[in-house]
Design an enzyme around this catalytic site. Structure first.
Site, PDB file in Angstrom:
ATOM      1  N   SER A  96      29.477 -18.387 -12.998  1.00  0.00           N
ATOM      2  CA  SER A  96      28.353 -18.112 -14.112  1.00  0.00           C
ATOM      3  C   SER A  96      27.137 -17.749 -13.317  1.00  0.00           C
ATOM      4  O   SER A  96      27.122 -16.840 -12.592  1.00  0.00           O
ATOM      5  CB  SER A  96      28.430 -19.506 -15.023  1.00  0.00           C
ATOM      6  OG  SER A  96      27.385 -19.351 -15.938  1.00  0.00           O
ATOM      7  N   ASP A 116      23.757 -14.318 -18.495  1.00  0.00           N
ATOM      8  CA  ASP A 116      23.708 -14.788 -17.275  1.00  0.00           C
ATOM      9  C   ASP A 116      24.974 -14.263 -16.450  1.00  0.00           C
ATOM     10  O   ASP A 116      25.445 -13.131 -16.957  1.00  0.00           O
ATOM     11  CB  ASP A 116      24.150 -16.398 -17.533  1.00  0.00           C
ATOM     12  CG  ASP A 116      25.378 -16.718 -18.041  1.00  0.00           C
ATOM     13  OD1 ASP A 116      25.711 -15.843 -18.394  1.00  0.00           O
ATOM     14  OD2 ASP A 116      25.826 -17.839 -17.886  1.00  0.00           O
ATOM     15  N   ASP A 119      27.903 -15.610 -20.952  1.00  0.00           N
ATOM     16  CA  ASP A 119      27.899 -16.497 -22.165  1.00  0.00           C
ATOM     17  C   ASP A 119      26.763 -17.166 -22.338  1.00  0.00           C
ATOM     18  O   ASP A 119      26.611 -18.122 -23.226  1.00  0.00           O
ATOM     19  CB  ASP A 119      29.187 -17.407 -21.820  1.00  0.00           C
ATOM     20  CG  ASP A 119      28.816 -18.451 -20.570  1.00  0.00           C
ATOM     21  OD1 ASP A 119      27.866 -18.276 -20.033  1.00  0.00           O
ATOM     22  OD2 ASP A 119      29.538 -19.444 -20.219  1.00  0.00           O
ATOM     23  N   SER A 164      22.902 -35.516 -13.670  1.00  0.00           N
ATOM     24  CA  SER A 164      23.389 -34.155 -13.890  1.00  0.00           C
ATOM     25  C   SER A 164      25.077 -34.167 -13.770  1.00  0.00           C
ATOM     26  O   SER A 164      25.513 -35.024 -12.843  1.00  0.00           O
ATOM     27  CB  SER A 164      22.839 -33.620 -12.807  1.00  0.00           C
ATOM     28  OG  SER A 164      23.726 -32.050 -12.499  1.00  0.00           O
ATOM     29  N   ALA A 167      19.553 -25.333 -25.193  1.00  0.00           N
ATOM     30  CA  ALA A 167      18.380 -24.488 -25.043  1.00  0.00           C
ATOM     31  C   ALA A 167      18.188 -23.397 -24.193  1.00  0.00           C
ATOM     32  O   ALA A 167      17.671 -22.591 -23.905  1.00  0.00           O
ATOM     33  CB  ALA A 167      17.162 -25.694 -24.508  1.00  0.00           C
ATOM     34  N   ASN A 168      19.358 -23.590 -23.068  1.00  0.00           N
ATOM     35  CA  ASN A 168      19.659 -22.431 -22.052  1.00  0.00           C
ATOM     36  C   ASN A 168      20.159 -21.351 -22.629  1.00  0.00           C
ATOM     37  O   ASN A 168      20.389 -20.322 -21.585  1.00  0.00           O
ATOM     38  CB  ASN A 168      20.309 -23.143 -20.831  1.00  0.00           C
ATOM     39  CG  ASN A 168      21.637 -23.674 -21.259  1.00  0.00           C
ATOM     40  OD1 ASN A 168      22.376 -22.856 -22.192  1.00  0.00           O
ATOM     41  ND2 ASN A 168      22.399 -24.491 -20.611  1.00  0.00           N
ATOM     42  N   ARG A 187      18.249 -35.931 -13.723  1.00  0.00           N
ATOM     43  CA  ARG A 187      17.409 -35.006 -14.401  1.00  0.00           C
ATOM     44  C   ARG A 187      16.233 -35.996 -15.268  1.00  0.00           C
ATOM     45  O   ARG A 187      16.896 -36.625 -15.841  1.00  0.00           O
ATOM     46  CB  ARG A 187      18.051 -34.027 -15.153  1.00  0.00           C
ATOM     47  CG  ARG A 187      18.949 -32.978 -14.521  1.00  0.00           C
ATOM     48  CD  ARG A 187      19.451 -31.698 -14.964  1.00  0.00           C
ATOM     49  NE  ARG A 187      20.240 -31.054 -14.646  1.00  0.00           N
ATOM     50  CZ  ARG A 187      19.969 -30.343 -13.357  1.00  0.00           C
ATOM     51  NH1 ARG A 187      19.059 -30.376 -12.905  1.00  0.00           N
ATOM     52  NH2 ARG A 187      21.170 -29.697 -12.804  1.00  0.00           N
TER      53      ARG A 187
HETATM   54  C1  16G Z   1      27.254 -26.695 -17.176  1.00  0.00           C
HETATM   55  C2  16G Z   1      27.576 -26.472 -18.747  1.00  0.00           C
HETATM   56  C3  16G Z   1      26.083 -26.274 -19.564  1.00  0.00           C
HETATM   57  C4  16G Z   1      25.352 -27.434 -19.270  1.00  0.00           C
HETATM   58  C5  16G Z   1      25.050 -27.736 -17.730  1.00  0.00           C
HETATM   59  C6  16G Z   1      24.163 -28.799 -17.488  1.00  0.00           C
HETATM   60  C7  16G Z   1      29.723 -25.638 -19.838  1.00  0.00           C
HETATM   61  C8  16G Z   1      30.542 -24.628 -20.015  1.00  0.00           C
HETATM   62  N1  16G Z   1      28.427 -25.586 -18.991  1.00  0.00           N
HETATM   63  O1  16G Z   1      26.832 -25.725 -16.705  1.00  0.00           O
HETATM   64  O2  16G Z   1      26.536 -26.245 -20.792  1.00  0.00           O
HETATM   65  O3  16G Z   1      24.136 -27.036 -19.636  1.00  0.00           O
HETATM   66  O4  16G Z   1      26.377 -27.873 -17.096  1.00  0.00           O
HETATM   67  O5  16G Z   1      24.102 -28.996 -16.162  1.00  0.00           O
HETATM   68  O6  16G Z   1      29.694 -26.635 -20.477  1.00  0.00           O
HETATM   69  P1  16G Z   1      23.711 -30.618 -15.549  1.00  0.00           P
HETATM   70  O7  16G Z   1      24.662 -31.478 -15.997  1.00  0.00           O
HETATM   71  O8  16G Z   1      23.402 -30.275 -14.080  1.00  0.00           O
HETATM   72  O9  16G Z   1      22.314 -30.830 -16.364  1.00  0.00           O
HETATM   73 MG    MG Z   2      27.679 -18.792 -17.911  1.00  0.00          MG
END
Ligand code: 16G
Ligand code: MG
Length: 552
Positions: A68, A282, A286, A506, A377-378, A513
């Site tokens: 990604s 990205d 997606d 995270s 939000a992303n 976070r």
């Molecule tokens: C992953 C998740 C995304 C989420 C991010 C949070 C999928 C396919 N992707 O990239 O949705 O926003 O993790 O990252 O579910 P974090 O846990 O490091 O904040």
């Molecule tokens: Mg992606």
């Protein structure tokens, strides 16, 4: 395949894709994701596992090779369930186990899965696979195919696809074409004809709508697929693609994640023109965010929250106009800007639900509604229609006895559903949906942006000894441990206006976070640093406690 031939084949395969035992792999929210150069044994083993998954569910499953928005040097892999959803939680555990089992125990581990899960090994297995544009993806796809072949599974290698395209192919195949044709041409035809249909029904006379769009392709697969889509759109949109992979590096200072995190335009995009409509995808297409620079040169980001409220509001209008009784909802995470939540509930009157971070959680929650729109939000999100809702809409669209305006709304809803990729968030499909709505409303970027004003916010990272010390409830909005942390956060929040803050470990990095929002940027920054300092103090922070720099 009998016992000794299975173990023998697996041993031969494993010797070509050895696991040196030095790395620990974990199938997390985004599948396996790490440096590409250590993933070969993981892909081989996942090839074995998906053959078993296909036999267990008696359907075709998918595997997408991508990391990604991560740097080009990383790679990753995700398994897709038969209806295009994310791998079920129980099998995430098997994926983690099979990736870490020593080579010499691999055959035995597979046999134990077969017997524990009562998998009928004589059944056929079929896997769809695809990859992003990372140079490492080619060899990793080969390792995956080696694994599939070891257990005599069938597969179709789609080569380069966006993640949502692969999800789409899997669903099309398993619904025997009911969801569409499982080819790339089938995907573009379905989307482009639905796009044309929706636009024909909702012509607003255009006013401020502009059909020109500058696309930041993140130097990835989305740029290639967007080019192909353009050939099917008959000039209804005028798309110019930048960061198309011909010179720049994947996700390097570009792409949706860069734009969202840095709150600035990507490199390599002509954003200077005031009012110009820009989007960033990205690395696996997606996610999508919109943005523009206004007449005063100020950058405005229209993120997943703005897209979500636009889509939810429009679907709500159509549902009301059609007279159909459908319960509709918007699913967000704790990161959704407070203004977007207030706008959805108070202005749009769309009920809002909150889910934990990660697409699978939002997706699951959205299934609880007749029509559930979900977005992070992303910029990752989509809309889901229950089978009953889809039936009701379809019937109403053909019901000649209905008043013309009601039937018309139902027809638009039906075509809008065809434009939406319900399997997973899809930047290309989301863009087409947004463009239809802006067109219907006759809105330019500043009209859309004026729907609500984001509350200033700040995100911080805190390094701690063990991030599992932070535990949360209420969809991550409340910390239950370490003790005293939530009370401390509540006290700090109480010192600010329109303030909110939460902390969570995270799922993708070894950090905690912190999120804070408040009425001014200065207040949001102060609150974020105060909460981060509390986390550092109560959860064994590493290094110096976070302190707000005097310049912010
Ligand atoms: C992953 C998740 C995304 C989420 C991010 C949070 C999928 C396919 N992707 O990239 O949705 O926003 O993790 O990252 O579910 P974090 O846990 O490091 O904040
Ligand atoms: Mg992606």
């Amino acid at each position: 395949m009998n016992h000794s031939s299975l173990c023998g084949s697996v041993a031969i395969g494993a010797s070509k894709h050895p696991n040196n035992g030095k790395n620990v792999f974990s199938y997390g929210t985004a599948g396996f994701r790490c440096r590409a150069d250590i993933l070969d044994p993981v892909l081989y083993r996942l090839g074995l596992l998906v053959v078993l998954r296909s036999k267990a569910v008696k359907a075709t499953v998918g595997v997408m090779i991508t990391a990604s928005h991560n740097p080009e040097e990383d790679n990753g892999v995700k398994v897709v369930e038969p209806m295009g959803e994310m791998l079920v939680a129980e099998w995430e555990k098997y994926a983690t186990s099979i990736a870490n089992v020593p080579d010499e125990d691999l055959g035995r581990y597979i046999e134990s899965l077969i017997s524990d899960l009562e998998i009928d090994i004589t059944l056929p297995a079929n896997v769809f696979l695809a990859r992003d544009t990372r140079p490492s993806s080619v060899a990793l796809a080969q390792a995956l195919m080696d694994g599939i072949q070891t257990l005599k599974g069938d597969y179709i290698d789609y080569g380069l696809l966006s993640t949502p395209q692969l999800h789409y192919m899997v669903r099309c195949h398993n619904t025997k074409g009911d969801y569409g044709k499982a080819t790339e041409q089938g995907y573009y035809s379905k989307l482009s004809s639905a796009f044309t249909q929706v636009r024909q029904q909702c012509n607003s006379g255009q006013s401020c709508y502009a059909r020109e769009i500058s696309v930041d392709g993140a130097n990835g697969v989305g740029a290639l697929k967007m080019q192909q889509l353009c050939q099917h759109l008959n000039n209804q949109l005028k798309i110019s693609i930048h960061n198309d992979g011909t010179h720049g590096k994947l996700n390097d200072r570009c792409g949706a994640d860069f734009v969202k995190v840095e709150q600035q335009p990507p490199y390599g995009m002509p954003t200077k023109e005031a009012g110009g409509k820009c989007i960033s995808l990205d690395g696996d297409a997606d996610r999508i965010v919109y943005y523009f620079i206004d007449n005063d040169g100020v950058f405005h980001l229209l993120d997943g929250d703005k897209i979500a409220t636009l889509i939810a509001g429009y679907i709500q209008e159509l549902v009301t106009a059609s007279g159909l009784q459908l319960n509709m909802g918007l699913v967000q995470t704790a990161y959704a800007n407070g203004s977007s939540t207030a706008y959805a509930s108070n202005v749009l009157k769309v009920p809002v639900a909150c889910a934990c971070t990660g697409v699978k959680h939002l997706h699951r929650k959205a299934l609880e509604f007749d029509v559930g729109v979900y977005f992070e939000a992303n910029g990752h999100g989509t809309a889901l229609f229950s089978t009953e809702a889809a039936d009701k809409i379809s019937k109403a669209s053909q019901d000649e006895s209905l008043p013309e305006d009601k039937r018309h709304a139902a027809v638009t809803l039906k075509d809008l559903r065809d434009l939406i990729n319900e399997t997973v968030g899809d930047a290309i499909s989301d863009m087409l949906v947004v463009e239809c709505i802006l067109y219907a409303k006759g809105w330019g970027m500043s009209d859309w942006n004026a729907a609500y004003k984001d509350l200033p916010n700040r995100q911080l990272k805190v390094k701690v000894k063990d991030r599992r010390a932070i535990q949360t409830t209420d969809s991550e909005r409340c910390a239950t441990s370490p003790s005293g942390l939530q009370d401390a956060i509540n006290n700090l929040v109480g010192n600010y206006q329109k303030a909110r803050s939460f902390v969570r470990p995270s799922g993708t990095e070894d950090i905690v976070r912190v999120y804070a929002e408040a009425d001014t940027q200065n207040a949001a920054d102060s609150l974020a640093y105060e909460v981060a300092a509390k986390v550092h103090q109560l959860a064994d922070g590493i290094g110096d406690p976070p302190v707000k720099p005097s310049s912010t």
